[in-house]
Design a protein around this motif. Structure first.
Motif, short mmCIF file in Angstrom:
data_model
loop_
_atom_site.label_atom_id
_atom_site.label_comp_id
_atom_site.label_asym_id
_atom_site.label_seq_id
_atom_site.Cartn_x
_atom_site.Cartn_y
_atom_site.Cartn_z
N VAL A 368 30.40 54.01 41.64
CA VAL A 368 29.52 53.25 42.52
C VAL A 368 28.41 54.15 42.99
N ARG A 369 27.18 53.83 42.59
CA ARG A 369 26.00 54.59 43.01
C ARG A 369 26.17 56.09 42.75
N GLY A 370 26.69 56.39 41.58
CA GLY A 370 26.83 57.77 41.17
C GLY A 370 28.05 58.48 41.72
N HIS A 371 28.91 57.76 42.44
CA HIS A 371 30.12 58.35 43.02
C HIS A 371 31.35 57.68 42.40
N ALA A 372 32.34 58.51 42.08
CA ALA A 372 33.60 57.98 41.55
C ALA A 372 34.54 57.69 42.71
N ARG A 373 34.96 56.44 42.85
CA ARG A 373 35.85 56.06 43.93
C ARG A 373 37.18 55.59 43.36
N VAL A 374 38.26 56.14 43.87
CA VAL A 374 39.59 55.70 43.50
C VAL A 374 39.93 54.48 44.34
N VAL A 375 40.24 53.37 43.69
CA VAL A 375 40.52 52.11 44.38
C VAL A 375 41.99 51.75 44.20
N THR A 376 42.62 51.39 45.28
CA THR A 376 44.00 50.88 45.22
C THR A 376 44.04 49.54 45.93
N ALA A 377 45.11 48.82 45.69
CA ALA A 377 45.23 47.48 46.28
C ALA A 377 46.67 47.24 46.72
N SER A 378 46.79 46.39 47.74
CA SER A 378 48.10 45.93 48.19
C SER A 378 48.23 44.47 47.79
N ILE A 379 49.37 44.12 47.20
CA ILE A 379 49.55 42.78 46.65
C ILE A 379 50.85 42.18 47.16
N GLY A 380 50.75 40.97 47.68
CA GLY A 380 51.93 40.22 48.10
C GLY A 380 52.05 38.94 47.31
N ALA A 381 53.25 38.40 47.19
CA ALA A 381 53.47 37.22 46.36
C ALA A 381 54.34 36.22 47.08
N ALA A 382 54.18 34.95 46.69
CA ALA A 382 55.04 33.87 47.15
C ALA A 382 55.15 32.86 46.02
N PHE A 383 56.27 32.10 46.02
CA PHE A 383 56.55 31.21 44.91
C PHE A 383 56.79 29.78 45.39
N TYR A 384 56.25 28.84 44.62
CA TYR A 384 56.58 27.43 44.81
C TYR A 384 57.57 27.04 43.72
N PRO A 385 58.67 26.37 44.05
CA PRO A 385 59.03 25.77 45.35
C PRO A 385 59.97 26.64 46.18
N ASP A 386 60.34 27.83 45.68
CA ASP A 386 61.37 28.63 46.35
C ASP A 386 60.97 29.04 47.76
N ASP A 387 59.70 29.41 47.96
CA ASP A 387 59.28 29.98 49.25
C ASP A 387 58.54 28.99 50.14
N GLY A 388 58.29 27.81 49.67
CA GLY A 388 57.56 26.83 50.46
C GLY A 388 57.00 25.74 49.57
N ASP A 389 56.55 24.66 50.21
CA ASP A 389 56.02 23.55 49.42
C ASP A 389 54.63 23.12 49.85
N THR A 390 53.96 23.96 50.66
CA THR A 390 52.57 23.69 51.04
C THR A 390 51.76 24.96 50.85
N HIS A 391 50.47 24.79 50.75
CA HIS A 391 49.60 25.95 50.57
C HIS A 391 49.70 26.89 51.77
N ASP A 392 49.65 26.34 52.97
CA ASP A 392 49.63 27.19 54.17
C ASP A 392 50.89 28.04 54.27
N SER A 393 52.04 27.44 53.99
CA SER A 393 53.28 28.21 54.11
C SER A 393 53.37 29.29 53.03
N LEU A 394 52.95 28.96 51.83
CA LEU A 394 53.00 29.93 50.74
C LEU A 394 52.00 31.07 50.96
N TYR A 395 50.79 30.71 51.40
CA TYR A 395 49.76 31.73 51.63
C TYR A 395 50.19 32.66 52.76
#
Length: 416
Positions: A368-395
């Motif tokens: 980025v703009r001549g600089h090397a940046r190490v990027v990491t991410a945090s990821i969470g998951a939810a499943f339909y129908p096991d974890d909920g049956d609406t968007h709000d609950s799953l999100y």
């Protein structure tokens, strides 16, 4: 003064004025050529309004009027091919033998040899233009070349076996047939505007041979000139309707897309998730929802500025997309927050593998703009129908799992 032609002049003039007004909203090359084509047709209508009571000048006037019609068809062909200005000049040059044919026809040149020569020159010019790749350089170029070859072959046959006027009318007819075909073929969607425009050009093409046939074999049948002009105005209406439809589609897409990354935005993502839920309820399939948040993104904005942060988001989006299937939906739902919708047989093991691939996509630094940046991410998951049956609950659950991962300072999946 031909007062009967004034309504035609006013109608075409209004189309030209509307075209000028709309050019500010639409910068497409195609639309610019549409506007130019109607300007040429305006010249044609002016020549019909302003009549000169002189045999020779009347002949010049009629000839210029027919050349204007032929030139407009060439311009509309250029619009169908989305040609730039330089290529359009070459296309007009290739059509010069056709214009010369019309001039000779109007001046009653009776030598068939002249018309055969001009027909051959027109075919060579058109084929040269197409072979050079200046027009219609796509998978259907063979179809267009065949069409042009067939059109000139028909013209030669008419010259040899039919009254000479039929060949001249065919020369005016077939370019509009090709415009109708190309307009229909290249349409992204078969909308009302596309149908009206393509059919109108088809009818416009038919006007020339039908009028000549009636004049030769049914002279007692009188058709008002306004009737012959109907396809012309239908074509103009279809073009304007197509433009409106394209603008509406474009605005709809913009409203559903993230302006920076081009990904689906939050609104589009929620709509798609609701559709996916309905589909899963019908089919019994499941859905995996991923919520992704980039770690320490604020530091990028603080050190490299917001433009640097924007560049990083665009690059990360591309890397995530490269690891997902076409059927998966990646959306940007916040500043540095993304969501992924995946349908089908989404077991926890499958999703863990996908998340691992997303992490792998970030292994190499992002420049980025001549600089090397190490990027990491945090990821969470939810499943339909096991974890909920609406968007709000799953999100909410996927978001909570993502924060657990972030707090633990690791890039691993935490499943509930």
């Amino acid at each position: 003064m031909n007062y009967y032609a004034i309504p035609d002049f006013l109608a075409v003039g209004m189309i030209v004025l509307v075209s000028f007004a709309l050019r500010r909203l639409n910068r497409q090359t195609r639309f610019r050529y549409w506007a130019l084509g109607w300007q040429v047709l305006l010249v044609h209508t002016i020549l019909h309004v302003v009549t000169i009571q002189n045999g020779r000048w009347q002949l010049y006037q009629d000839t210029a009027s027919m050349v204007a019609i032929s030139l407009s068809s060439v311009i509309f062909l250029g619009a169908a091919g989305s040609l730039n200005f330089a290529k359009m000049r070459w296309m007009v040059l290739a059509a010069v033998p056709n214009f010369a044919y019309i001039v000779c026809w109007n001046f009653n040149v009776l030598s068939h040899a002249v018309y055969f020569a001009l027909t051959g020159a027109g075919f060579v010019g058109a084929l040269w233009f197409m072979i050079r790749g200046r027009f219609n350089a796509d998978g259907s170029i063979v179809v267009s070349r065949f069409f042009v070859a067939a059109a000139y072959s028909v013209q030669l046959l008419l010259l040899a076996f039919a009254p000479m006027d039929f060949a001249g009318q065919w020369l005016l007819c077939w370019p509009f047939l090709l415009v109708a075909y190309l307009f229909w073929r290249d349409a992204v969607e078969t909308t009302t505007g596309v149908i009206v425009t393509a059919v109108s050009f088809l009818l416009w093409a038919c006007v020339f041979p039908v009028a000549q046939y009636l004049a030769n074999y049914y002279p007692a049948v009188h058709v008002e000139s306004e009737v012959w002009n109907i396809p012309k105005f239908l074509a103009a209406s279809g073009m304007l309707l197509t433009l409106v439809e394209e603008q509406m589609t474009r605005m709809t897409k913009l409203a559903m897309r993230d302006e920076l990354t081009g990904l689906a935005n939050r609104r589009s993502y929620i709509n798609e998730f609701e559709v996916a839920l309905e589909r899963s309820r019908r089919t019994g399939s499941n859905i995996a929802l991923l919520v992704i948040d980039l770690n320490h993104f604020k530091a990028v904005n603080d050190t490299l500025g917001h433009k640097g942060g924007d560049e990083l988001l665009c690059e990360v989006s591309k890397r995530f997309l490269s690891r997902l299937q076409d059927a998966d939906m990646l959306a940007r739902v916040g500043g540095d927050e993304f969501a992924v919708i995946m349908e089908g047989t989404m077991t926890r093991g499958v999703v863990e593998n996908i998340i691992e691939m997303l992490h792998e996509s970030l292994e190499n630094p992002v420049w980025v703009r001549g600089h090397a940046r190490v990027v990491t991410a945090s990821i969470g998951a939810a499943f339909y129908p096991d974890d909920g049956d609406t968007h709000d609950s799953l999100y909410a659950l996927a978001d909570l799992n993502m924060y657990h991962v972030k707090e633990a300072n690791r890039e691993a999946l935490r499943l509930s």
